[in-house]
Design an enzyme around this catalytic site. Structure first.
Site, PDB file in Angstrom:
ATOM      1  N   SER A 136     -10.862 -23.024  -1.572  1.00  0.00           N
ATOM      2  CA  SER A 136      -9.717 -22.560  -2.723  1.00  0.00           C
ATOM      3  C   SER A 136      -8.949 -21.278  -2.202  1.00  0.00           C
ATOM      4  O   SER A 136      -8.073 -21.090  -2.838  1.00  0.00           O
ATOM      5  CB  SER A 136     -10.901 -21.971  -3.950  1.00  0.00           C
ATOM      6  OG  SER A 136     -11.537 -21.146  -3.331  1.00  0.00           O
ATOM      7  N   VAL A 166     -22.387 -24.074  -2.472  1.00  0.00           N
ATOM      8  CA  VAL A 166     -23.011 -24.876  -1.309  1.00  0.00           C
ATOM      9  C   VAL A 166     -24.502 -24.580  -1.225  1.00  0.00           C
ATOM     10  O   VAL A 166     -25.261 -24.939  -0.552  1.00  0.00           O
ATOM     11  CB  VAL A 166     -22.495 -24.572  -0.175  1.00  0.00           C
ATOM     12  CG1 VAL A 166     -21.315 -25.146   0.124  1.00  0.00           C
ATOM     13  CG2 VAL A 166     -22.322 -23.114   0.226  1.00  0.00           C
ATOM     14  N   GLY A 223     -15.500 -24.198   0.343  1.00  0.00           N
ATOM     15  CA  GLY A 223     -14.777 -23.181   0.439  1.00  0.00           C
ATOM     16  C   GLY A 223     -13.253 -23.343   0.567  1.00  0.00           C
ATOM     17  O   GLY A 223     -12.743 -22.663   1.392  1.00  0.00           O
ATOM     18  N   ASN A 230     -17.125 -24.264   5.697  1.00  0.00           N
ATOM     19  CA  ASN A 230     -16.390 -23.110   5.844  1.00  0.00           C
ATOM     20  C   ASN A 230     -16.934 -21.947   4.854  1.00  0.00           C
ATOM     21  O   ASN A 230     -16.521 -20.987   5.042  1.00  0.00           O
ATOM     22  CB  ASN A 230     -14.982 -23.514   5.693  1.00  0.00           C
ATOM     23  CG  ASN A 230     -14.055 -22.145   5.174  1.00  0.00           C
ATOM     24  OD1 ASN A 230     -13.652 -21.305   6.053  1.00  0.00           O
ATOM     25  ND2 ASN A 230     -13.706 -21.897   3.909  1.00  0.00           N
ATOM     26  N   LYS A 267     -24.391 -16.219  11.095  1.00  0.00           N
ATOM     27  CA  LYS A 267     -23.411 -16.786  11.728  1.00  0.00           C
ATOM     28  C   LYS A 267     -23.815 -17.291  13.187  1.00  0.00           C
ATOM     29  O   LYS A 267     -23.437 -18.291  13.873  1.00  0.00           O
ATOM     30  CB  LYS A 267     -22.078 -15.653  12.050  1.00  0.00           C
ATOM     31  CG  LYS A 267     -21.192 -15.732  10.584  1.00  0.00           C
ATOM     32  CD  LYS A 267     -20.943 -16.969  10.209  1.00  0.00           C
ATOM     33  CE  LYS A 267     -19.676 -16.828   8.985  1.00  0.00           C
ATOM     34  NZ  LYS A 267     -19.487 -17.995   8.318  1.00  0.00           N
ATOM     35  N   TYR A 327     -24.834 -11.043   7.713  1.00  0.00           N
ATOM     36  CA  TYR A 327     -23.670 -11.963   8.196  1.00  0.00           C
ATOM     37  C   TYR A 327     -23.883 -12.330   9.326  1.00  0.00           C
ATOM     38  O   TYR A 327     -23.802 -13.770   9.846  1.00  0.00           O
ATOM     39  CB  TYR A 327     -22.314 -11.018   7.786  1.00  0.00           C
ATOM     40  CG  TYR A 327     -21.070 -11.799   8.173  1.00  0.00           C
ATOM     41  CD1 TYR A 327     -20.780 -12.864   7.198  1.00  0.00           C
ATOM     42  CD2 TYR A 327     -20.411 -11.754   9.154  1.00  0.00           C
ATOM     43  CE1 TYR A 327     -19.529 -13.519   7.277  1.00  0.00           C
ATOM     44  CE2 TYR A 327     -19.159 -12.336   9.285  1.00  0.00           C
ATOM     45  CZ  TYR A 327     -18.729 -13.371   8.312  1.00  0.00           C
ATOM     46  OH  TYR A 327     -17.240 -13.972   8.691  1.00  0.00           O
TER      47      TYR A 327
HETATM   48  P1  NDP Z   1     -12.373 -15.844   1.581  1.00  0.00           P
HETATM   49  O1  NDP Z   1     -13.457 -15.122   0.905  1.00  0.00           O
HETATM   50  O2  NDP Z   1     -10.712 -15.920   1.626  1.00  0.00           O
HETATM   51  O3  NDP Z   1     -12.601 -17.470   0.991  1.00  0.00           O
HETATM   52  C1  NDP Z   1     -13.963 -17.928   1.044  1.00  0.00           C
HETATM   53  C2  NDP Z   1     -14.146 -19.179   0.429  1.00  0.00           C
HETATM   54  O4  NDP Z   1     -15.350 -19.717   0.368  1.00  0.00           O
HETATM   55  C3  NDP Z   1     -13.483 -19.369  -0.932  1.00  0.00           C
HETATM   56  O5  NDP Z   1     -12.940 -20.664  -1.263  1.00  0.00           O
HETATM   57  C4  NDP Z   1     -14.686 -19.386  -1.914  1.00  0.00           C
HETATM   58  O6  NDP Z   1     -14.476 -19.779  -3.131  1.00  0.00           O
HETATM   59  C5  NDP Z   1     -15.799 -20.004  -1.028  1.00  0.00           C
HETATM   60  N1  NDP Z   1     -17.248 -19.782  -1.376  1.00  0.00           N
HETATM   61  C6  NDP Z   1     -17.749 -18.791  -1.301  1.00  0.00           C
HETATM   62  N2  NDP Z   1     -19.194 -18.724  -1.565  1.00  0.00           N
HETATM   63  C7  NDP Z   1     -19.234 -20.256  -1.719  1.00  0.00           C
HETATM   64  C8  NDP Z   1     -20.358 -21.105  -2.312  1.00  0.00           C
HETATM   65  N3  NDP Z   1     -21.604 -20.532  -2.403  1.00  0.00           N
HETATM   66  N4  NDP Z   1     -20.070 -22.161  -2.661  1.00  0.00           N
HETATM   67  C9  NDP Z   1     -18.684 -22.585  -2.247  1.00  0.00           C
HETATM   68  N5  NDP Z   1     -17.860 -22.218  -2.022  1.00  0.00           N
HETATM   69  C10 NDP Z   1     -17.888 -20.781  -1.723  1.00  0.00           C
HETATM   70  O7  NDP Z   1     -12.803 -16.047   3.168  1.00  0.00           O
HETATM   71  P2  NDP Z   1     -12.371 -16.568   4.645  1.00  0.00           P
HETATM   72  O8  NDP Z   1     -11.116 -17.651   4.314  1.00  0.00           O
HETATM   73  O9  NDP Z   1     -11.770 -15.267   5.232  1.00  0.00           O
HETATM   74  O10 NDP Z   1     -13.644 -17.089   5.273  1.00  0.00           O
HETATM   75  C11 NDP Z   1     -13.719 -18.435   5.367  1.00  0.00           C
HETATM   76  C12 NDP Z   1     -14.694 -18.615   6.506  1.00  0.00           C
HETATM   77  O11 NDP Z   1     -14.486 -17.902   7.707  1.00  0.00           O
HETATM   78  C13 NDP Z   1     -16.096 -17.679   5.953  1.00  0.00           C
HETATM   79  O12 NDP Z   1     -17.183 -18.652   6.444  1.00  0.00           O
HETATM   80  C14 NDP Z   1     -16.054 -16.771   7.006  1.00  0.00           C
HETATM   81  O13 NDP Z   1     -17.351 -16.003   7.078  1.00  0.00           O
HETATM   82  C15 NDP Z   1     -15.458 -16.929   8.236  1.00  0.00           C
HETATM   83  N6  NDP Z   1     -14.653 -16.012   8.928  1.00  0.00           N
HETATM   84  C16 NDP Z   1     -13.736 -15.050   8.144  1.00  0.00           C
HETATM   85  C17 NDP Z   1     -13.186 -13.962   8.936  1.00  0.00           C
HETATM   86  C18 NDP Z   1     -12.047 -13.185   8.347  1.00  0.00           C
HETATM   87  O14 NDP Z   1     -11.603 -12.325   9.264  1.00  0.00           O
HETATM   88  N7  NDP Z   1     -11.574 -13.561   7.435  1.00  0.00           N
HETATM   89  C19 NDP Z   1     -13.832 -14.061  10.481  1.00  0.00           C
HETATM   90  C20 NDP Z   1     -14.672 -14.810  10.908  1.00  0.00           C
HETATM   91  C21 NDP Z   1     -15.315 -15.860   9.875  1.00  0.00           C
HETATM   92  P3  NDP Z   1     -15.029 -19.350  -4.446  1.00  0.00           P
HETATM   93  O15 NDP Z   1     -14.267 -18.042  -4.666  1.00  0.00           O
HETATM   94  O16 NDP Z   1     -14.728 -20.237  -5.565  1.00  0.00           O
HETATM   95  O17 NDP Z   1     -16.424 -19.001  -4.512  1.00  0.00           O
END
Ligand code: NDP
Length: 250
Positions: free
Chosen positions: A15, A65, A13, A91, A160, A156
């Site tokens: 991107s 993933v 993840g 991630n 986690k 979720y």
């Molecule tokens: P975003 O939604 O901004 O980014 C999520 C990323 O995960 C994207 O790159 C997306 O790519 C990728 N992704 C999602 N599903 C898949 C999949 N099945 N296979 C491969 N890639 C995947 O989220 P955040 O950056 O905010 O979150 C990143 C991590 O941090 C997550 O695990 C989230 O739970 C955790 N987190 C975030 C918080 C927040 O407040 N933002 C708080 C606590 C934890 P694509 O679009 O190409 O699918």
């Protein structure tokens, strides 16, 4: 450059958001960074350009993933380019929020498959190479909600919280092989995912944070990169909050 020299890293993840920040921080430490994504090809290309523009090496691979076959294909591509993955940052994550009594099997399943199963698949696939190379760093991106619980997010928070048990079991199983496994638990971080939370909930969460602001993706990336460094070699099975104090006491 890290003391142990450049390593091969995979950030799932990568991107946008926190994954992109992790990729940039690892590249800043001199590592070769592969990132996988599911759909956001443009975002992945932007992460790659940001790294290569600053003199680093980066590679984007499409892989969902929650599909072990797709992850295997991505790992093969990385291995044939740079050799085995030595640093793995799990991630990739999604939210499909809803109140418990209205949550569908699909909402439950999608979140568990991506956030928890995905980390398991990636760890299982990457560890033989780490063991052979007698070095490995695994960081799972959890969430403060895994410890505190979160109304409207039973799927979720369960995923986690599950990551913590996965992290600590992997840490125990692989410690003798010089492979560490830790969890970073962010609080509210300014990304697209957080933008998807209702304004009301955003305001409430920010009010609960002792530091009284959202965190930045770079603040999470810096912590992840530290846990992947040589300097963090004596840290395993830890859960490190990056949450402005939100989860203190949990
Ligand atoms: P975003 O939604 O901004 O980014 C999520 C990323 O995960 C994207 O790159 C997306 O790519 C990728 N992704 C999602 N599903 C898949 C999949 N099945 N296979 C491969 N890639 C995947 O989220 P955040 O950056 O905010 O979150 C990143 C991590 O941090 C997550 O695990 C989230 O739970 C955790 N987190 C975030 C918080 C927040 O407040 N933002 C708080 C606590 C934890 P694509 O679009 O190409 O699918």
């Amino acid at each position: 450059m890290s003391a142990g020299g450049p390593r091969t890293a995979l950030v799932t993840g990568g991107s946008r958001g926190i994954g992109r920040a992790c990729a940039l921080a690892l590249a800043g430490d001199g590592h070769r960074v592969a990132l996988c994504y599911r759909a956001d090809k443009e975002g992945a290309a932007e992460t790659v350009t940001a790294i290569t523009d600053s003199g680093g090496q980066a590679l984007a691979v499409a892989a969902d993933v929650s599909d072990p076959g797709a992850l295997d294909g991505a790992m093969k591509e990385i291995e044939s380019t740079w050799g085995p993955v030595q640093i793995l940052v799990n991630n990739a994550g999604v939210t499909r929020d809803g109140l418990l009594m209205r949550m569908t099997d699909e909402q439950w399943g999608e979140v568990l498959h991506t956030n928890l199963d995905g980390a398991f698949y990636a760890i299982r696939r990457a560890t033989p190479g780490m063991i052979r190379g007698r070095f490995g760093r695994i960081v799972n991106v959890g969430s403060a909600s895994g410890a505190t619980g979160s109304a409207g997010q039973v799927n979720y928070a369960a995923a986690k919280a599950g990551l913590l048990g996965l992290t600590r079991s992997v840490a125990r199983e692989l410690a003798s092989r010089n492979v560490t496994c830790n969890l970073v638990a962010p609080g509210p971080i300014a990304t697209a995912m957080f933008d998807g939370v209702s304004d009301e909930r955003q305001a409430e969460l920010t009010r609960l944070v002792p530091l009284a602001r959202l965190g930045t993706p770079d603040e999470v990336g810096a912590t992840v990169a530290f846990l992947c460094s040589e300097a963090a070699g004596y840290i395993t099975g830890a859960a490190i909050p990056v949450d402005g104090g939100l989860s203190m006491g949990h």
